[in-house]
Scaffold this motif. Structure first.
Motif, short mmCIF file in Angstrom:
data_model
loop_
_atom_site.label_atom_id
_atom_site.label_comp_id
_atom_site.label_asym_id
_atom_site.label_seq_id
_atom_site.Cartn_x
_atom_site.Cartn_y
_atom_site.Cartn_z
N HIS A 206 0.81 -1.22 0.00
CA HIS A 206 0.00 0.00 0.00
C HIS A 206 0.84 1.27 0.00
CE1 HIS A 206 -3.23 -2.71 0.61
NE2 HIS A 206 -3.08 -2.86 1.91
N GLN A 207 2.16 1.18 -0.18
CA GLN A 207 3.02 2.35 -0.01
C GLN A 207 2.80 3.42 -1.07
OE1 GLN A 207 4.94 2.97 2.82
NE2 GLN A 207 3.60 1.28 3.35
N GLY A 208 2.20 3.09 -2.19
CA GLY A 208 1.92 4.09 -3.21
C GLY A 208 0.59 4.77 -3.05
N LEU A 209 -0.04 4.59 -1.88
CA LEU A 209 -1.37 5.18 -1.67
C LEU A 209 -1.37 6.70 -1.81
CD1 LEU A 209 -3.02 3.38 1.39
CD2 LEU A 209 -3.80 3.43 -0.98
N LEU A 210 -0.32 7.34 -1.34
CA LEU A 210 -0.27 8.80 -1.32
C LEU A 210 1.03 9.27 -1.96
CD1 LEU A 210 -1.52 9.24 2.34
CD2 LEU A 210 -2.80 9.85 0.29
N SER A 211 0.90 10.14 -2.93
CA SER A 211 2.08 10.73 -3.58
C SER A 211 1.91 12.23 -3.66
CB SER A 211 2.28 10.15 -4.99
OG SER A 211 2.61 8.79 -4.95
N LEU A 212 3.03 12.92 -3.63
CA LEU A 212 3.06 14.39 -3.72
C LEU A 212 4.01 14.78 -4.84
CD1 LEU A 212 2.39 17.23 -2.52
CD2 LEU A 212 4.40 16.94 -1.06
N VAL A 213 3.51 15.58 -5.78
CA VAL A 213 4.33 16.05 -6.89
C VAL A 213 4.39 17.57 -6.81
CG1 VAL A 213 4.64 16.08 -9.38
CG2 VAL A 213 3.53 14.12 -8.31
N ILE A 214 5.57 18.10 -6.51
CA ILE A 214 5.75 19.54 -6.42
C ILE A 214 6.19 20.03 -7.80
CG2 ILE A 214 7.05 21.41 -5.34
CD1 ILE A 214 7.38 19.55 -2.90
N GLY A 215 5.37 20.85 -8.41
CA GLY A 215 5.68 21.27 -9.77
C GLY A 215 4.91 22.51 -10.17
N ASP A 216 4.95 22.80 -11.46
CA ASP A 216 4.31 23.99 -12.00
C ASP A 216 3.12 23.60 -12.87
OD1 ASP A 216 5.54 22.94 -14.24
OD2 ASP A 216 7.08 24.50 -14.34
N ALA A 217 2.68 24.52 -13.71
CA ALA A 217 1.51 24.26 -14.55
C ALA A 217 1.75 23.09 -15.50
CB ALA A 217 1.16 25.52 -15.34
N GLU A 218 2.98 22.94 -15.97
CA GLU A 218 3.27 21.82 -16.87
C GLU A 218 3.12 20.48 -16.16
OE1 GLU A 218 3.70 22.12 -20.18
OE2 GLU A 218 3.20 24.21 -19.74
N THR A 219 3.48 20.45 -14.89
CA THR A 219 3.29 19.24 -14.09
C THR A 219 1.81 18.93 -13.94
OG1 THR A 219 5.27 19.90 -12.88
CG2 THR A 219 4.00 18.08 -11.97
N GLY A 220 1.02 19.97 -13.72
CA GLY A 220 -0.43 19.78 -13.63
C GLY A 220 -1.01 19.23 -14.92
N LYS A 221 -0.50 19.69 -16.05
CA LYS A 221 -0.97 19.18 -17.34
C LYS A 221 -0.64 17.69 -17.48
CE LYS A 221 -0.52 23.64 -19.71
NZ LYS A 221 0.23 24.40 -20.72
N ALA A 222 0.54 17.29 -16.99
CA ALA A 222 0.92 15.88 -17.06
C ALA A 222 -0.01 15.02 -16.22
CB ALA A 222 2.37 15.71 -16.59
N ILE A 223 -0.47 15.54 -15.09
CA ILE A 223 -1.44 14.81 -14.27
C ILE A 223 -2.76 14.69 -15.02
CG2 ILE A 223 -2.90 15.05 -12.20
CD1 ILE A 223 -0.43 15.97 -10.70
N ALA A 224 -3.22 15.79 -15.62
CA ALA A 224 -4.47 15.75 -16.37
C ALA A 224 -4.40 14.79 -17.55
CB ALA A 224 -4.83 17.15 -16.86
N ASP A 225 -3.23 14.64 -18.12
CA ASP A 225 -3.06 13.77 -19.29
C ASP A 225 -2.86 12.31 -18.93
OD1 ASP A 225 -3.27 15.87 -21.11
OD2 ASP A 225 -1.10 16.24 -21.16
N SER A 226 -2.59 12.01 -17.68
CA SER A 226 -2.17 10.65 -17.30
C SER A 226 -3.31 9.64 -17.41
CB SER A 226 -1.61 10.63 -15.89
OG SER A 226 -1.34 9.30 -15.48
N PRO A 227 -3.15 8.58 -18.19
CA PRO A 227 -4.19 7.54 -18.26
C PRO A 227 -4.28 6.71 -17.00
CG PRO A 227 -2.26 6.90 -19.54
CD PRO A 227 -2.01 8.31 -19.09
N ASP A 228 -3.30 6.86 -16.09
CA ASP A 228 -3.35 6.13 -14.82
C ASP A 228 -4.33 6.74 -13.83
OD1 ASP A 228 -1.42 4.25 -15.54
OD2 ASP A 228 0.24 5.52 -14.84
N LEU A 229 -4.84 7.92 -14.14
CA LEU A 229 -5.71 8.65 -13.21
C LEU A 229 -7.11 8.79 -13.81
CD1 LEU A 229 -3.18 11.48 -12.23
CD2 LEU A 229 -3.67 9.37 -10.96
#
Length: 514
Positions: A215-238
């Motif tokens: 269960h260690q991947g339950l919580l993740s933190l990504v410190i980034g900018d708008a481009e990082t946010g776009k990568a989250i929005a684009d991720s098929p894993d989410l």
């Protein structure tokens, strides 16, 4: 590098690991992106300098979340709730330290920072109870000896993109509900709430680290900018991305998530309005208006921006509000007695001044609104909240400026007031101040406010976590926190079970070989 006082708070929270750009559970990974500096709006001091995660590092967090989902989804929901209960207990223990960090990083006065941390604790309590109430339903089947039911199953990893103005509560609204629903979370906070995010993530991940390794991947933190946010929005894993912020940001997230046929939960613009009727309790009204309009220096998504006052009471109400505004204690938000802290940064001050200039050009009369440099901490971003008496059809009223600007307008007929109130692109929070039950019920009816939140005899801000939070139109249509908002984090399965020896088809279809 982290500011000495901020470092001290993190140590008090039990955080001894040097934060980096990316955390998967309690394991930190160096960021590949640019160096980012966070500054306090109180006095401009640098709070932290970190190398942030690059967009291509997002997959490290989403892959870990996807792996954790395989085991977490089959953990009984009440057991998942136990994890959230323990996180809530840890937040209770560190409430004052977390509140101090919120004040330092976002400029909230101490009482509001304490209230935001309490929101996290409250939503933990709510989620723990919810973990035993993820109900499906039984439906009458048209076929004999068949059972037709609905179940709710975990959806998958959830991406959370949060804004600076509620740097910890919005994460908790999403994360605690997602966890009991069986979903891991990948969090991308605002760059202006980095230390708050590090603190909250570290507390929650520390509790989760006591769970089995799977269960260690339950919580993740990504410190980034708008481009990082776009990568989250684009991720098929989410399969779900919950994003809080500006309308342009929300539009971009919605398009990116929709392109891959994912779900988005959006909390965007407010531009909230209030109607004050002739029968209103004027003392109650002024108190409601004051907190809603100037609390958090006008930087809440539910802040009061538009005030429609009946002609018969408009003059005395305007005068009373100006007297109260003139007495507002403005300054260091960590000092006792301060009610209005700073704006988040210089860009916010410039946006406020631009909006006031436009209002003046459009016939508005302005009280207050000037930048304050005396008797406030040097290097901070302090302004005097503004009241603008203006016509309801002025174009500036259609826009939301994230600053303490209150547009005061007059009306003579309630139907006209409701039409003016609804005549903006945004639809989050609204209120009417009245002692007339007919007016109150009309405002809450389908013919009344078109917002997601419609209040009577209270202000537009200060929502409780038990109700679904969100709005319509350019606000995005999302719902977070209470009520049945949990359904956004789950998938629905319709089950038909045939326990007969026959095979009747639905709709009476006959399909038999001779």
């Amino acid at each position: 590098m982290i500011h000495t006082r901020a470092q001290s708070i993190l140590l008090d929270l039990g955080i001894h690991t040097e934060p980096k750009g990316l955390a998967v559970g309690n394991r930190w990974v160096a960021g590949h992106g640019p160096t980012f500096s966070a500054h306090s709006p109180i006095d401009g001091v640098e709070l932290a300098s970190l190398t942030v995660a690059s967009p291509d590092q997002v997959s490290q967090a989403t892959s870990a979340a996807r792996e954790a989902f395989v085991s977490w989804r089959v953990v009984p929901a009440p057991v998942r709730g136990e994890l959230v209960r323990r996180i809530g207990d840890r937040l209770r223990h560190h409430k004052s330290d977390l509140a101090e960090l919120v004040s330092w990083e976002t400029g909230k006065i101490t009482q509001e920072s304490l209230g935001e941390v309490q929101e996290m604790i409250d939503v933990c309590d709510f989620a723990v109870g919810l973990s035993r109430q993820l109900y499906g339903r039984t439906i009458a089947s048209e076929r004999p000896l068949h059972r037709l039911t609905e179940q709710w199953h975990p959806l998958g990893p959830v991406g959370v993109i949060s804004a600076f103005n509620f740097p910890v509560a919005v994460w908790a609204w999403n994360t605690m509900i997602a966890l009991v629903c069986g979903d891991p979370v990948v969090w991308k906070p605002s760059e202006k709430g980095t230390l708050c995010a590090i603190a909250c993530h570290s507390i929650a991940a520390g509790v989760a680290a006591e769970m089995p390794e799977a269960h260690q991947g339950l919580l993740s933190l990504v410190i980034g900018d708008a481009e990082t946010g776009k990568a989250i929005a684009d991720s098929p894993d989410l399969p779900l991305v919950s994003a809080t912020g500006s309308v342009p940001m929300g539009r971009d997230v919605a398009v990116r998530v929709a392109r891959r046929l994912g779900r988005s939960l959006l909390e965007l613009g407010g531009n909230n309005g209030m109607i004050v009727a002739p029968s209103a309790d004027l003392e109650l009204a002024t108190r409601s208006i004051l907190f809603a309009a100037v609390g958090t220096c006008g930087q809440r998504c539910t802040s009061l921006r538009r005030l429609y006052v009946h002609d018969s009471i408009a003059d005395p109400m305007a005068e009373q509000l100006k007297k109260l505004y003139a007495r507002l204690p403005i300054g260091d938000p960590t000092t006792d007695g301060t009610l209005v802290g700073p704006l988040i940064d210089e860009r916010a001050i410039l946006a406020m001044q631009d909006a006031l200039a436009a209002a003046r050009e459009q016939g508005g009369t302005i009280f207050g609104g000037d930048q304050i440099t005396n008797q406030v901490p040097a290097g901070g971003f302090y302004v005097r909240p503004a009241i603008v008496e203006i016509a309801a059809d002025a174009p500036i009223v259609q826009q939301e400026t994230f600053a303490p600007i209150l547009y005061l307008m007059r009306y003579s007929d309630l139907d006209d007031a409701i039409a003016m109130h609804n005549g903006v692109p945004q639809g989050l929070a609204s209120a009417i101040l009245t002692n007339d039950v007919r007016e109150a019920e009309l405002f809450c009816s389908p013919a009344g406010s078109d917002c997601g939140i419609a209040n009577v005899n209270i202000g537009t801000s200060g929502a409780e976590i038990g109700g679904a939070f969100g709005g319509e139109k350019e606000t995005g249509g999302g719902r977070e926190s209470g009520s049945d908002s949990w359904k956004a984090y789950m998938r629905r399965a319709t089950n038909t079970v045939n326990y007969s020896p026959e095979l009747p088809l639905a709709q009476g279809i006959q399909f038999d070989l001779d």
